[in-house]
Design a protein around this motif. Structure first.
Motif, PDB file in Angstrom:
ATOM      1  N   SER A  19       0.839  -1.207   0.000  1.00  0.00           N
ATOM      2  CA  SER A  19       0.000   0.000   0.000  1.00  0.00           C
ATOM      3  C   SER A  19       0.873   1.256   0.000  1.00  0.00           C
ATOM      4  CB  SER A  19      -0.909  -0.030   1.246  1.00  0.00           C
ATOM      5  OG  SER A  19      -1.099   1.270   1.764  1.00  0.00           O
ATOM      6  N   LYS A  24       4.102   5.577   2.939  1.00  0.00           N
ATOM      7  CA  LYS A  24       4.453   6.934   3.394  1.00  0.00           C
ATOM      8  C   LYS A  24       4.886   6.906   4.862  1.00  0.00           C
ATOM      9  CE  LYS A  24       0.616   8.993   0.814  1.00  0.00           C
ATOM     10  NZ  LYS A  24      -0.712   9.599   1.004  1.00  0.00           N
ATOM     11  N   SER A  48      -9.013  -5.439   7.145  1.00  0.00           N
ATOM     12  CA  SER A  48      -9.272  -4.090   7.684  1.00  0.00           C
ATOM     13  C   SER A  48     -10.765  -3.893   7.946  1.00  0.00           C
ATOM     14  CB  SER A  48      -8.769  -3.015   6.709  1.00  0.00           C
ATOM     15  OG  SER A  48      -9.494  -3.075   5.494  1.00  0.00           O
ATOM     16  N   ARG A  49     -11.552  -4.927   7.733  1.00  0.00           N
ATOM     17  CA  ARG A  49     -13.006  -4.805   7.921  1.00  0.00           C
ATOM     18  C   ARG A  49     -13.518  -5.724   9.024  1.00  0.00           C
ATOM     19  NH1 ARG A  49     -15.133  -0.356   4.909  1.00  0.00           N
ATOM     20  NH2 ARG A  49     -13.344   0.189   3.646  1.00  0.00           N
ATOM     21  N   GLY A  60     -12.202   1.560   8.308  1.00  0.00           N
ATOM     22  CA  GLY A  60     -11.780   0.251   7.796  1.00  0.00           C
ATOM     23  C   GLY A  60     -10.586   0.337   6.854  1.00  0.00           C
ATOM     24  N   GLN A  61      -9.723   1.292   7.104  1.00  0.00           N
ATOM     25  CA  GLN A  61      -8.591   1.471   6.178  1.00  0.00           C
ATOM     26  C   GLN A  61      -7.261   1.519   6.916  1.00  0.00           C
ATOM     27  OE1 GLN A  61      -9.686   5.002   3.867  1.00  0.00           O
ATOM     28  NE2 GLN A  61     -10.426   3.631   2.260  1.00  0.00           N
ATOM     29  N   ILE A  62      -6.239   1.132   6.179  1.00  0.00           N
ATOM     30  CA  ILE A  62      -4.873   1.320   6.651  1.00  0.00           C
ATOM     31  C   ILE A  62      -4.258   2.412   5.767  1.00  0.00           C
ATOM     32  CG2 ILE A  62      -4.439  -0.908   7.699  1.00  0.00           C
ATOM     33  CD1 ILE A  62      -3.275  -0.601   4.261  1.00  0.00           C
ATOM     34  N   GLU A  75      -5.532   8.097   8.387  1.00  0.00           N
ATOM     35  CA  GLU A  75      -5.194   9.030   7.301  1.00  0.00           C
ATOM     36  C   GLU A  75      -3.682   9.239   7.255  1.00  0.00           C
ATOM     37  OE1 GLU A  75      -7.104  10.213   4.902  1.00  0.00           O
ATOM     38  OE2 GLU A  75      -8.910   9.272   5.707  1.00  0.00           O
ATOM     39  N   SER A  76      -3.105   8.705   6.181  1.00  0.00           N
ATOM     40  CA  SER A  76      -1.642   8.719   6.057  1.00  0.00           C
ATOM     41  C   SER A  76      -1.030  10.098   6.301  1.00  0.00           C
ATOM     42  CB  SER A  76      -1.247   8.204   4.669  1.00  0.00           C
ATOM     43  OG  SER A  76      -1.885   8.956   3.652  1.00  0.00           O
ATOM     44  N   GLU A 112      -3.457  10.645  -5.510  1.00  0.00           N
ATOM     45  CA  GLU A 112      -3.817   9.325  -4.964  1.00  0.00           C
ATOM     46  C   GLU A 112      -5.103   8.749  -5.563  1.00  0.00           C
ATOM     47  OE1 GLU A 112      -5.342   6.690  -1.523  1.00  0.00           O
ATOM     48  OE2 GLU A 112      -6.268   8.299  -2.664  1.00  0.00           O
TER      49      GLU A 112
HETATM   50  N1  LIG Z   1      -7.045   8.779   2.644  1.00  0.00           N
HETATM   51  C1  LIG Z   1      -6.546   7.585   3.238  1.00  0.00           C
HETATM   52  C2  LIG Z   1      -6.739   6.435   2.252  1.00  0.00           C
HETATM   53  C3  LIG Z   1      -6.386   5.109   2.884  1.00  0.00           C
HETATM   54  C4  LIG Z   1      -6.667   3.975   1.928  1.00  0.00           C
HETATM   55  O1  LIG Z   1      -7.254   4.151   0.847  1.00  0.00           O
HETATM   56  N2  LIG Z   1      -6.246   2.793   2.350  1.00  0.00           N
HETATM   57  C5  LIG Z   1      -6.461   1.615   1.554  1.00  0.00           C
HETATM   58  C6  LIG Z   1      -5.138   0.909   1.296  1.00  0.00           C
HETATM   59  S1  LIG Z   1      -4.010   1.953   0.425  1.00  0.00           S
HETATM   60  C7  LIG Z   1      -7.367   0.667   2.333  1.00  0.00           C
HETATM   61  O2  LIG Z   1      -7.168   0.467   3.504  1.00  0.00           O
HETATM   62  N3  LIG Z   1      -8.342   0.077   1.650  1.00  0.00           N
HETATM   63  C8  LIG Z   1      -9.165  -0.929   2.262  1.00  0.00           C
HETATM   64  C9  LIG Z   1     -10.599  -0.585   2.272  1.00  0.00           C
HETATM   65  O3  LIG Z   1     -10.974   0.564   1.958  1.00  0.00           O
HETATM   66  O4  LIG Z   1     -11.382  -1.480   2.596  1.00  0.00           O
HETATM   67  C10 LIG Z   1      -5.078   7.735   3.627  1.00  0.00           C
HETATM   68  O5  LIG Z   1      -4.399   8.593   3.059  1.00  0.00           O
HETATM   69  O6  LIG Z   1      -4.620   7.023   4.536  1.00  0.00           O
END
Ligand SMILES: N[C@@H](CCC(=O)N[C@@H](CS)C(=O)NCC(=O)O)C(=O)O
Length: 219
Positions: A19, A24, A48-49, A60-62, A75-76, A112
């Motif tokens: 990812s 980052k 992540s869910r 639900g995001q990394i 949020e990165s 992105e």
């Molecule tokens: N805006 C968020 C975007 C994070 C993002 O899109 N993460 C993706 C991986 S790069 C993710 O976890 N996707 C899994 C999902 O949405 O279920 C950031 O900058 O961290």
């Protein structure tokens, strides 16, 4: 009110190796020499869910960083500001700080969603090209537009803010350096290519494949 106390001995970063957003954070922590525990989350397997993960980050995001017991930052780019605070990576001058934010918002709005999305579907998902055929052209057009904006800035500047490497460069580097893996051709962007090389030559630089010794599988 949640406790402000930060009494963990080490950060825990929930991240996926491939990812760009997670990269980052790994890039900044490596540059700053900050040790952390890495938990690998495979988003393609729904890790992540899970209820446990959603309790930590409802989106639900990394990436996700545990900074104090049960306190997580998502949020990165917000994580970059947190980990880099007080270092030369995070500009303190009022104008420079706003410029860094400007580029980091640009990264999230213009880079992105286009290069990141193309990378995800073309490089990580089997059959993704066919599944996303209808949106790929838009991602390419908008991604090239974003690269053009970066090229203009970099034609007269070594880095995005001031004359040194900051978290704005880290944020923009992640998906720009992956663009060749998802159909983008940087031939028309010599200043962007030079900047990619400058970032890769920064002290403490790690590649997207690198990981610290402290890796755990998701629970
Ligand atoms: N805006 C968020 C975007 C994070 C993002 O899109 N993460 C993706 C991986 S790069 C993710 O976890 N996707 C899994 C999902 O949405 O279920 C950031 O900058 O961290």
């Amino acid at each position: 009110m949640k406790s402000q106390k930060n009494d963990i001995s080490m950060y825990t970063l929930y991240s996926m190796q491939r990812s760009g957003n997670s990269y980052k954070v790994r890039l900044a922590l490596a540059r700053l020499g900050i040790p952390y525990k890495l938990v690998e989350i495979d988003i393609l397997r729904g890790e992540s869910r899970t209820p446990e993960f959603l309790a930590k980050n409802p989106s639900g995001q990394i990436p996700l960083l545990e900074v104090a017991p049960n306190r997580h930052i998502a949020e990165s780019n917000a994580i970059l500001w947190y980990v880099a605070g007080g270092s030369t990576l995070a500009p303190e001058d009022r104008i420079a700080r706003a410029e860094a934010l400007q580029w980091m918002f640009f990264e999230q709005h213009s880079l992105e969603p286009n290069i990141g999305a193309a990378y995800f579907w073309l490089a990580l998902i089997k059959g993704g090209r066919d599944l996303q055929r209808h949106t790929l052209d838009d991602w390419m057009e908008n991604g090239y537009h974003a690269l053009g904006v970066m090229e203009k800035h970099l034609a007269g500047n070594r880095f995005f803010v001031g004359d040194h490497y900051t978290i704005a460069d880290i944020a923009l580097y992640a998906y720009t350096h992956l663009s060749g893996q998802c159909d983008f051709d940087l031939a028309r962007f010599p200043a962007v290519r030079d900047w990619l090389a400058r970032v890769a030559a920064e002290p403490g630089h790690v590649t997207i494949d690198w990981q610290p010794d402290t890796v755990e599988a998701a629970r």
